[in-house]
Structure formats: C-alpha cells, structure tokens
Design a protein around this motif. Structure first.
Motif, PDB file in Angstrom:
ATOM      1  N   ASP A 218       0.853  -1.180   0.000  1.00  0.00           N
ATOM      2  CA  ASP A 218       0.000   0.000   0.000  1.00  0.00           C
ATOM      3  C   ASP A 218       0.899   1.244   0.000  1.00  0.00           C
ATOM      4  N   PRO A 219       0.673   2.202  -0.917  1.00  0.00           N
ATOM      5  CA  PRO A 219       1.590   3.356  -1.005  1.00  0.00           C
ATOM      6  C   PRO A 219       1.639   4.194   0.265  1.00  0.00           C
ATOM      7  N   TRP A 220       0.535   4.212   1.040  1.00  0.00           N
ATOM      8  CA  TRP A 220       0.558   4.953   2.294  1.00  0.00           C
ATOM      9  C   TRP A 220       1.481   4.279   3.307  1.00  0.00           C
ATOM     10  N   LEU A 221       1.394   2.945   3.385  1.00  0.00           N
ATOM     11  CA  LEU A 221       2.262   2.223   4.309  1.00  0.00           C
ATOM     12  C   LEU A 221       3.726   2.367   3.912  1.00  0.00           C
ATOM     13  N   SER A 222       3.982   2.284   2.602  1.00  0.00           N
ATOM     14  CA  SER A 222       5.366   2.426   2.135  1.00  0.00           C
ATOM     15  C   SER A 222       5.926   3.785   2.501  1.00  0.00           C
ATOM     16  N   ARG A 223       5.128   4.826   2.290  1.00  0.00           N
ATOM     17  CA  ARG A 223       5.612   6.177   2.582  1.00  0.00           C
ATOM     18  C   ARG A 223       5.819   6.366   4.085  1.00  0.00           C
ATOM     19  N   GLY A 224       4.930   5.816   4.887  1.00  0.00           N
ATOM     20  CA  GLY A 224       5.107   5.920   6.329  1.00  0.00           C
ATOM     21  C   GLY A 224       6.372   5.229   6.810  1.00  0.00           C
ATOM     22  N   ALA A 225       6.658   4.046   6.248  1.00  0.00           N
ATOM     23  CA  ALA A 225       7.870   3.318   6.622  1.00  0.00           C
ATOM     24  C   ALA A 225       9.115   4.080   6.186  1.00  0.00           C
ATOM     25  N   ILE A 226       9.064   4.693   5.009  1.00  0.00           N
ATOM     26  CA  ILE A 226      10.200   5.472   4.512  1.00  0.00           C
ATOM     27  C   ILE A 226      10.446   6.687   5.399  1.00  0.00           C
ATOM     28  N   ASP A 227       9.366   7.404   5.748  1.00  0.00           N
ATOM     29  CA  ASP A 227       9.507   8.595   6.588  1.00  0.00           C
ATOM     30  C   ASP A 227      10.090   8.247   7.952  1.00  0.00           C
ATOM     31  N   ALA A 228       9.580   7.176   8.553  1.00  0.00           N
ATOM     32  CA  ALA A 228      10.086   6.772   9.860  1.00  0.00           C
ATOM     33  C   ALA A 228      11.569   6.420   9.782  1.00  0.00           C
ATOM     34  N   SER A 229      11.955   5.742   8.699  1.00  0.00           N
ATOM     35  CA  SER A 229      13.346   5.319   8.550  1.00  0.00           C
ATOM     36  C   SER A 229      14.275   6.514   8.415  1.00  0.00           C
ATOM     37  N   TYR A 230      13.944   7.456   7.516  1.00  0.00           N
ATOM     38  CA  TYR A 230      14.904   8.544   7.331  1.00  0.00           C
ATOM     39  C   TYR A 230      14.904   9.529   8.495  1.00  0.00           C
ATOM     40  N   SER A 231      13.803   9.607   9.234  1.00  0.00           N
ATOM     41  CA  SER A 231      13.811  10.455  10.421  1.00  0.00           C
ATOM     42  C   SER A 231      14.744   9.880  11.490  1.00  0.00           C
TER      43      SER A 231
END
Length: 300
Positions: A41-54
C-alpha cells in the motif's frame, strides 16, 4: 566538505557538479517513486520510509551538524507543512493510478511552476531556447496524459482523477523545490538544513500510517515493509540531498527541470520491476520530457 562545496557556488565547476547531482537525483527519485508505488500500500510504504529517514537523520541533526540558526525554525515549520500536503497528494495519486501513468505527469508538471517560482523568488531568467525546452517537456507530459486517457486499461475507472491528482502533486513538487532551495540557502551550513529537514519531516506521517495499518483486516508483515522503508530512506537521503545541493550550487530552475529526466528512468523501472507495460509510443513521449530538460540545461 561544506567549505569546499560553498566555494563552488556560482562557479563553472559548481555548475557542472550541480548538473551531475540533478541527474543522480533524477534516477534516485524514479527509484523512490517505484518503492512507494510497489507491491505494498503506497501509504504504508511512505510511512515506513519517513520513519526510517527520520531515525537515520536524528543523530546527525542532534550531534553532528551545527545547530540551526534561530531564523531557521520557522523555515523548517513551513517545510513540514508543505511536504505533508505533498505526501497526501502523492499518496492519493499513487492509489488511483499506475506508476508509469501518473509519475510522468507529476514530474512533467513540476518544472513549469518551479521555473516560475525560481523567477519570482531568486530572480532567475530563462532564455528563449530554455523556454522552448520547457515547452517540449510539457508537450511530452500532456501528450502522454492524453495517450493514457485514451488507451490505458490498468485502473481505468480511476484514471481521470489520478491524472488530476498527478497535476496537483506536480504543483506541490514545484512549491517545495522552490521553498527548500530558499531554506538551504538561508543557513550557513547546507548539511544542517538537510539533517534537520529529514529529522523533522518524518515525525508526523508514520503515526497516521500506523493507525491505518492497525485498522486493516489483512495487515501486511512488518518485516518486508520495514526493509522497504530503510531502502527508501537511504534513497530519499541521496535523491533529495543531491537536488538540494544542486539548487544551492547553481540555478534552481535548471536543476528542477533537469531532474525530470527521471521519467525515462521511471519508465524502465515500471517495465522491469513493476511489470507495467510501457510501449513505444509512451516511451517516446517520456523521452520528449527528458529531451525538454536537456534543452533547458544546454540552452542556458
């Protein structure tokens, strides 16, 4: 390293380095888009990416780079709001349309408004040949949109709203490109801006996405999602960092336009990785977009 980079500002060597940074950003941004649009799901992917780079940026922001000057805090606040709005628009776009359909429209729409924004904010001016390049790029973009509207079968029922949202997302891309170029020029150390941007930008969306995940009846496994987030976080660092450094070293408008060669990379990724059919006509139109970006670069 920051002293060496700052010494290149406004020089021919700085221009050449900005060109290569924009091209690197183009490839990495296409990869980043594919990671978000992939099988999750693109929302889940984006959330995981944001959490990782933060999380990756936090120690650099707190302990490595110089702390931001007082005037930078309102700039970071504005960036958080602007990027959050962009992520919402991008998530809706990717939910409604196939990657090779919506991505070129997003990336093709952004340069026109980025060039206008760079003119208003930084006083940059394009030559007649460069405006011709922008015209070629836009012709490829909207020619591709019309072609997709007539022929695409994948997610056909949501194609029109997907294209509308793709244009809206492209406008947000232009807005944040101009705004962030202002931000990275407003601080003495560009790595301060990058570290604090990534740290603060990833603090909001992951919590909202976590609620979405908890409400799903068929929740995807967290392991593969986290792995995608880490890969996406590293890609985001390199892609966004490259284009931001390019805008500090040289013309904001030229860097923003040259980045749109990412459409060709997106076509190849969509075909090879996501198994989306591209076809010679769509590939030709995508190449027009990239050609327009090249004309802009060499017409300056």
């Amino acid at each position: 390293m920051s002293e060496w980079l700052m010494a290149l500002e406004g020089t021919p060597d700085g221009h050449d380095l900005a060109l290569w940074l924009a091209l690197v950003a183009a490839f990495l941004h296409a990869l980043f888009g594919a990671l978000q649009k992939g099988r999750h799901d693109p929302w889940l992917s984006r959330g995981a990416i944001d959490a990782s780079y933060s999380l990756m940026a936090m120690p650099f922001a707190l302990f490595v780079v110089p702390w931001p000057e007082p005037h930078m805090w309102p700039i970071f606040a504005g960036a958080i709001v602007l990027h959050f709005a962009y992520k919402i628009a991008q998530g809706v776009t990717y939910s409604l349309g196939a990657f090779t359909v919506v991505y070129p429209v997003v990336r093709g729409t952004a340069p026109l408004f980025a060039v206008i924004g760079a003119g208003l904010v930084f006083g940059e001016r394009f030559s007649l040949l460069q405006w011709l390049g922008v015209g070629v790029l836009l012709a490829g973009t909207y020619g591709l949109a019309v072609y997709n509207l007539r022929t695409i079968r994948l997610q056909r029922e949501t194609l029109v709203p997907a294209l509308v949202w793709a244009v809206v997302t492209g406008m947000f891309v232009a807005a944040y490109t101009t705004y962030d170029a202002y931000g990275i020029r407003a601080t003495a150390n560009p790595f301060t801006f990058l570290a604090w941007f990534f740290f603060t930008d990833g603090l909001i969306l992951p919590w909202l996405v976590a609620l979405r995940w908890r409400r799903m009846s068929d929740r995807p496994a967290l392991g593969p999602l986290a792995a995608r987030g880490i890969l996406g976080g590293v890609t985001a660092f390199a892609s966004f960092g490259a284009i931001m450094m390019a805008t500090r070293l040289d013309s904001v408008g030229e860097a923003a336009v040259l980045r749109e060669t990412s459409t060709v990379f997106a076509a190849l990724i969509g075909w090879v990785v996501l198994n989306e059919r591209v076809g010679p006509r769509r590939l030709t139109l995508m190449t027009m977009i990239a050609l327009g970006a090249v004309i802009v670069e060499f017409g300056g």
